[in-house]
Design a protein around this motif. Structure first.
Motif, PDB file in Angstrom:
ATOM      1  N   GLY A  30       0.820  -1.212   0.000  1.00 13.35           N
ATOM      2  CA  GLY A  30       0.000   0.000   0.000  1.00 13.35           C
ATOM      3  C   GLY A  30       0.849   1.255   0.000  1.00 13.35           C
ATOM      4  O   GLY A  30       0.527   2.242  -0.678  1.00 13.35           O
ATOM      5  N   LYS A  31       1.958   1.229   0.750  1.00 15.05           N
ATOM      6  CA  LYS A  31       2.860   2.387   0.769  1.00 15.05           C
ATOM      7  C   LYS A  31       3.473   2.612  -0.606  1.00 15.05           C
ATOM      8  O   LYS A  31       3.580   3.747  -1.063  1.00 15.05           O
ATOM      9  N   VAL A  32       3.887   1.533  -1.255  1.00 12.64           N
ATOM     10  CA  VAL A  32       4.453   1.651  -2.601  1.00 12.64           C
ATOM     11  C   VAL A  32       3.422   2.240  -3.551  1.00 12.64           C
ATOM     12  O   VAL A  32       3.718   3.131  -4.351  1.00 12.64           O
ATOM     13  N   TYR A  33       2.191   1.766  -3.466  1.00 13.89           N
ATOM     14  CA  TYR A  33       1.120   2.256  -4.326  1.00 13.89           C
ATOM     15  C   TYR A  33       0.850   3.746  -4.075  1.00 13.89           C
ATOM     16  O   TYR A  33       0.703   4.523  -5.018  1.00 13.89           O
ATOM     17  N   MET A  34       0.810   4.142  -2.798  1.00 13.94           N
ATOM     18  CA  MET A  34       0.566   5.551  -2.480  1.00 13.94           C
ATOM     19  C   MET A  34       1.715   6.434  -2.960  1.00 13.94           C
ATOM     20  O   MET A  34       1.495   7.563  -3.412  1.00 13.94           O
ATOM     21  N   GLU A  35       2.946   5.942  -2.880  1.00 14.08           N
ATOM     22  CA  GLU A  35       4.090   6.708  -3.394  1.00 14.08           C
ATOM     23  C   GLU A  35       3.967   6.905  -4.905  1.00 14.08           C
ATOM     24  O   GLU A  35       4.242   7.991  -5.414  1.00 14.08           O
ATOM     25  N   ARG A  36       3.542   5.885  -5.617  1.00 10.03           N
ATOM     26  CA  ARG A  36       3.351   6.009  -7.066  1.00 10.03           C
ATOM     27  C   ARG A  36       2.268   7.029  -7.384  1.00 10.03           C
ATOM     28  O   ARG A  36       2.392   7.808  -8.330  1.00 10.03           O
ATOM     29  N   ILE A  37       1.199   7.026  -6.600  1.00  9.01           N
ATOM     30  CA  ILE A  37       0.125   8.006  -6.818  1.00  9.01           C
ATOM     31  C   ILE A  37       0.654   9.420  -6.590  1.00  9.01           C
ATOM     32  O   ILE A  37       0.374  10.337  -7.383  1.00  9.01           O
ATOM     33  N   GLU A  38       1.417   9.621  -5.516  1.00  8.94           N
ATOM     34  CA  GLU A  38       1.976  10.943  -5.228  1.00  8.94           C
ATOM     35  C   GLU A  38       2.932  11.386  -6.337  1.00  8.94           C
ATOM     36  O   GLU A  38       2.909  12.553  -6.746  1.00  8.94           O
ATOM     37  N   GLU A  39       3.764  10.477  -6.810  1.00  8.84           N
ATOM     38  CA  GLU A  39       4.683  10.820  -7.903  1.00  8.84           C
ATOM     39  C   GLU A  39       3.911  11.198  -9.164  1.00  8.84           C
ATOM     40  O   GLU A  39       4.274  12.142  -9.863  1.00  8.84           O
ATOM     41  N   GLU A  40       2.839  10.473  -9.446  1.00 10.51           N
ATOM     42  CA  GLU A  40       2.032  10.784 -10.630  1.00 10.51           C
ATOM     43  C   GLU A  40       1.352  12.142 -10.477  1.00 10.51           C
ATOM     44  O   GLU A  40       1.271  12.913 -11.438  1.00 10.51           O
ATOM     45  N   LYS A  41       0.871  12.476  -9.280  1.00  7.03           N
ATOM     46  CA  LYS A  41       0.264  13.799  -9.048  1.00  7.03           C
ATOM     47  C   LYS A  41       1.292  14.904  -9.279  1.00  7.03           C
ATOM     48  O   LYS A  41       0.999  15.913  -9.915  1.00  7.03           O
ATOM     49  N   LYS A  42       2.496  14.699  -8.727  1.00  7.17           N
ATOM     50  CA  LYS A  42       3.541  15.701  -8.895  1.00  7.17           C
ATOM     51  C   LYS A  42       3.908  15.860 -10.368  1.00  7.17           C
ATOM     52  O   LYS A  42       4.113  16.967 -10.847  1.00  7.17           O
ATOM     53  N   ASP A 100       1.038  17.751 -12.019  1.00  8.41           N
ATOM     54  CA  ASP A 100       1.053  19.170 -11.619  1.00  8.41           C
ATOM     55  C   ASP A 100       2.209  19.908 -12.284  1.00  8.41           C
ATOM     56  O   ASP A 100       2.056  21.051 -12.716  1.00  8.41           O
ATOM     57  N   HIS A 101       3.341  19.254 -12.356  1.00  9.12           N
ATOM     58  CA  HIS A 101       4.509  19.866 -12.991  1.00  9.12           C
ATOM     59  C   HIS A 101       4.271  20.053 -14.502  1.00  9.12           C
ATOM     60  O   HIS A 101       4.629  21.089 -15.066  1.00  9.12           O
ATOM     61  N   ALA A 102       3.643  19.056 -15.110  1.00  7.23           N
ATOM     62  CA  ALA A 102       3.385  19.136 -16.557  1.00  7.23           C
ATOM     63  C   ALA A 102       2.320  20.184 -16.868  1.00  7.23           C
ATOM     64  O   ALA A 102       2.398  20.889 -17.871  1.00  7.23           O
ATOM     65  N   SER A 103       1.310  20.320 -16.026  1.00  8.16           N
ATOM     66  CA  SER A 103       0.249  21.304 -16.287  1.00  8.16           C
ATOM     67  C   SER A 103       0.713  22.715 -15.936  1.00  8.16           C
ATOM     68  O   SER A 103       0.169  23.693 -16.472  1.00  8.16           O
ATOM     69  N   GLY A 104       1.696  22.860 -15.104  1.00 10.05           N
ATOM     70  CA  GLY A 104       2.216  24.185 -14.698  1.00 10.05           C
ATOM     71  C   GLY A 104       3.092  24.799 -15.754  1.00 10.05           C
ATOM     72  O   GLY A 104       3.303  26.000 -15.777  1.00 10.05           O
TER      73      GLY A 104
END
Length: 90
Positions: free
Chosen positions: A70-82, A85-89
């Motif tokens: 679950g921690k690995v999955y949540m880290e992947r989600i956070e990386e994808e959000k970043k 966000d970086h790509a849309s900025g």
């Protein structure tokens, strides 16, 4: 320490049987059973205890494994959000 509790519980159980008089009524029944049957019954009880003990250990290990995944999955989600966000900025 756990073994001490088990031994104390067994001793207390037999003391209570003696005080209540149940042991006296069980004596003729127990004396008719062959001696090796006591070992068989003890083996069955021990086997059941060990099966239960290992099932609880497996359950704990499964929980730890699920939490790590679950921690690995949540880290992947956070990386994808970043990344998004970086790509849309830009």
């Amino acid at each position: 320490m756990r073994r001490l509790y088990v031994v104390a519980t067994v001793v207390l159980f037999f003391v209570l049987l003696q005080w209540t008089g149940i042991y006296a009524s069980l004596t003729p029944v127990l004396s008719g059973v062959p001696w090796w049957m006591y070992f068989v019954m003890a083996g069955i009880a021990y086997s059941g205890y060990r099966a239960w003990h290992h099932a609880m250990e497996d359950k704990k290990l499964d929980r730890v494994h699920i939490e790590e995944e679950g921690k690995v999955y949540m880290e992947r989600i956070e990386e994808e959000k970043k990344r998004r966000d970086h790509a849309s900025g830009e």
